[in-house]
Design a protein around this motif. Structure first.
Motif, PDB file in Angstrom:
ATOM      1  N   UNK A  33       0.821  -1.213   0.000  1.00  0.00           N
ATOM      2  CA  UNK A  33       0.000   0.000   0.000  1.00  0.00           C
ATOM      3  C   UNK A  33       0.849   1.255   0.000  1.00  0.00           C
ATOM      4  N   UNK A  34       0.198   2.392   0.282  1.00  0.00           N
ATOM      5  CA  UNK A  34       0.903   3.672   0.262  1.00  0.00           C
ATOM      6  C   UNK A  34       0.867   4.385   1.614  1.00  0.00           C
TER       7      UNK A  34
ATOM      8  N   UNK B  35       5.288  -2.948  12.627  1.00  0.00           N
ATOM      9  CA  UNK B  35       4.808  -1.949  11.666  1.00  0.00           C
ATOM     10  C   UNK B  35       5.669  -1.992  10.404  1.00  0.00           C
ATOM     11  N   UNK B  36       5.025  -1.772   9.260  1.00  0.00           N
ATOM     12  CA  UNK B  36       5.730  -1.779   7.971  1.00  0.00           C
ATOM     13  C   UNK B  36       5.396  -0.526   7.191  1.00  0.00           C
ATOM     14  N   UNK B  37       6.433   0.188   6.760  1.00  0.00           N
ATOM     15  CA  UNK B  37       6.242   1.357   5.912  1.00  0.00           C
ATOM     16  C   UNK B  37       5.902   0.889   4.495  1.00  0.00           C
ATOM     17  N   UNK B  38       5.336   1.765   3.678  1.00  0.00           N
ATOM     18  CA  UNK B  38       5.001   1.384   2.298  1.00  0.00           C
ATOM     19  C   UNK B  38       6.217   0.836   1.545  1.00  0.00           C
ATOM     20  N   UNK B  39       6.016  -0.278   0.845  1.00  0.00           N
ATOM     21  CA  UNK B  39       7.079  -0.888   0.048  1.00  0.00           C
ATOM     22  C   UNK B  39       8.056  -1.745   0.832  1.00  0.00           C
ATOM     23  N   UNK B  40       7.961  -1.752   2.142  1.00  0.00           N
ATOM     24  CA  UNK B  40       8.886  -2.525   2.975  1.00  0.00           C
ATOM     25  C   UNK B  40       8.311  -3.914   3.254  1.00  0.00           C
ATOM     26  N   UNK B  41       9.214  -4.817   3.632  1.00  0.00           N
ATOM     27  CA  UNK B  41       8.786  -6.172   3.964  1.00  0.00           C
ATOM     28  C   UNK B  41       9.511  -6.655   5.209  1.00  0.00           C
ATOM     29  N   UNK B  42       8.970  -7.700   5.806  1.00  0.00           N
ATOM     30  CA  UNK B  42       9.549  -8.295   7.010  1.00  0.00           C
ATOM     31  C   UNK B  42       9.313  -9.795   6.937  1.00  0.00           C
ATOM     32  N   UNK B  43      10.331 -10.565   7.308  1.00  0.00           N
ATOM     33  CA  UNK B  43      10.183 -12.019   7.401  1.00  0.00           C
ATOM     34  C   UNK B  43      10.110 -12.380   8.874  1.00  0.00           C
TER      35      UNK B  43
ATOM     36  N   UNK C 224      -2.334 -12.823   7.375  1.00  0.00           N
ATOM     37  CA  UNK C 224      -1.780 -11.601   7.945  1.00  0.00           C
ATOM     38  C   UNK C 224      -2.933 -10.711   8.401  1.00  0.00           C
ATOM     39  N   UNK C 225      -2.749 -10.024   9.533  1.00  0.00           N
ATOM     40  CA  UNK C 225      -3.786  -9.184  10.140  1.00  0.00           C
ATOM     41  C   UNK C 225      -5.082  -9.990  10.294  1.00  0.00           C
ATOM     42  N   UNK C 226      -4.970 -11.136  10.916  1.00  0.00           N
ATOM     43  CA  UNK C 226      -6.094 -12.061  10.988  1.00  0.00           C
ATOM     44  C   UNK C 226      -7.280 -11.539  11.798  1.00  0.00           C
ATOM     45  N   UNK C 227      -7.078 -10.503  12.604  1.00  0.00           N
ATOM     46  CA  UNK C 227      -8.191  -9.917  13.355  1.00  0.00           C
ATOM     47  C   UNK C 227      -8.775  -8.685  12.661  1.00  0.00           C
ATOM     48  N   UNK C 228      -8.298  -8.396  11.446  1.00  0.00           N
ATOM     49  CA  UNK C 228      -8.786  -7.273  10.649  1.00  0.00           C
ATOM     50  C   UNK C 228      -8.731  -5.942  11.385  1.00  0.00           C
ATOM     51  N   UNK C 229      -7.622  -5.667  12.037  1.00  0.00           N
ATOM     52  CA  UNK C 229      -7.432  -4.420  12.782  1.00  0.00           C
ATOM     53  C   UNK C 229      -6.927  -3.290  11.868  1.00  0.00           C
ATOM     54  N   UNK C 230      -6.377  -3.639  10.698  1.00  0.00           N
ATOM     55  CA  UNK C 230      -5.814  -2.640   9.790  1.00  0.00           C
ATOM     56  C   UNK C 230      -6.781  -2.420   8.645  1.00  0.00           C
ATOM     57  N   UNK C 231      -7.085  -1.152   8.374  1.00  0.00           N
ATOM     58  CA  UNK C 231      -7.951  -0.806   7.250  1.00  0.00           C
ATOM     59  C   UNK C 231      -7.090  -0.797   5.987  1.00  0.00           C
ATOM     60  N   UNK C 232      -7.166  -1.892   5.220  1.00  0.00           N
ATOM     61  CA  UNK C 232      -6.303  -2.062   4.061  1.00  0.00           C
ATOM     62  C   UNK C 232      -7.031  -1.699   2.766  1.00  0.00           C
ATOM     63  N   UNK C 233      -6.229  -1.499   1.699  1.00  0.00           N
ATOM     64  CA  UNK C 233      -6.795  -1.233   0.388  1.00  0.00           C
ATOM     65  C   UNK C 233      -7.678  -2.386  -0.042  1.00  0.00           C
ATOM     66  N   UNK C 234      -7.187  -3.608   0.131  1.00  0.00           N
ATOM     67  CA  UNK C 234      -7.928  -4.813  -0.273  1.00  0.00           C
ATOM     68  C   UNK C 234      -7.813  -5.856   0.825  1.00  0.00           C
ATOM     69  N   UNK C 235      -8.880  -6.544   1.068  1.00  0.00           N
ATOM     70  CA  UNK C 235      -8.844  -7.701   1.957  1.00  0.00           C
ATOM     71  C   UNK C 235      -8.954  -8.922   1.077  1.00  0.00           C
ATOM     72  N   UNK C 236      -7.941  -9.776   1.108  1.00  0.00           N
ATOM     73  CA  UNK C 236      -7.932 -10.962   0.259  1.00  0.00           C
ATOM     74  C   UNK C 236      -8.252 -12.176   1.088  1.00  0.00           C
TER      75      UNK C 236
END
Length: 91
Positions: free
Chosen positions: A28-29, A53-61, A79-91
């Motif tokens: 996301x952005x 926490x992850x900034x846009x374009x970053x990743x973590x293992x 990821x985010x299994x409790x849906x606490x983050x308002x994301x662009x898309x929920x897959x």
């Protein structure tokens, strides 16, 4: 008006013995707050692991040790299994 939002995706899953290495990327952005990766097997939630926490374009293992009992069963990682983050898309 466009609202900036994070979008977390699992990009890689690697297994070594009873450890799983899950790579999560924020496509996301906006920055994604810290959250939890949920792990499911045999139709039930078996574990959760913190994802920082992850900034846009970053990743973590993250390393996820899973009991050898579940070795022969499929695992689902959410990821985010409790849906606490308002994301662009929920897959």
């Amino acid at each position: 008006m466009f609202l900036k939002q994070p979008d977390l995706k699992i990009t890689k899953v690697k297994r070594k013995n009873n450890n799983y290495y899950i790579t999560i990327k924020n496509t996301g952005d906006a920055t994604a707050k810290g959250n939890y990766l949920g792990i499911y097997s045999k139709g039930k939630h078996i574990k959760k692991t913190y994802v920082p926490a992850l900034k846009p374009g970053k990743y973590k293992t993250v390393k996820v040790p899973i009991s050898s009992y579940y070795t022969k069963y499929n695992k689902i990682f959410n990821v985010d299994y409790k849906n606490k983050i308002n994301e662009l898309k929920k897959v």
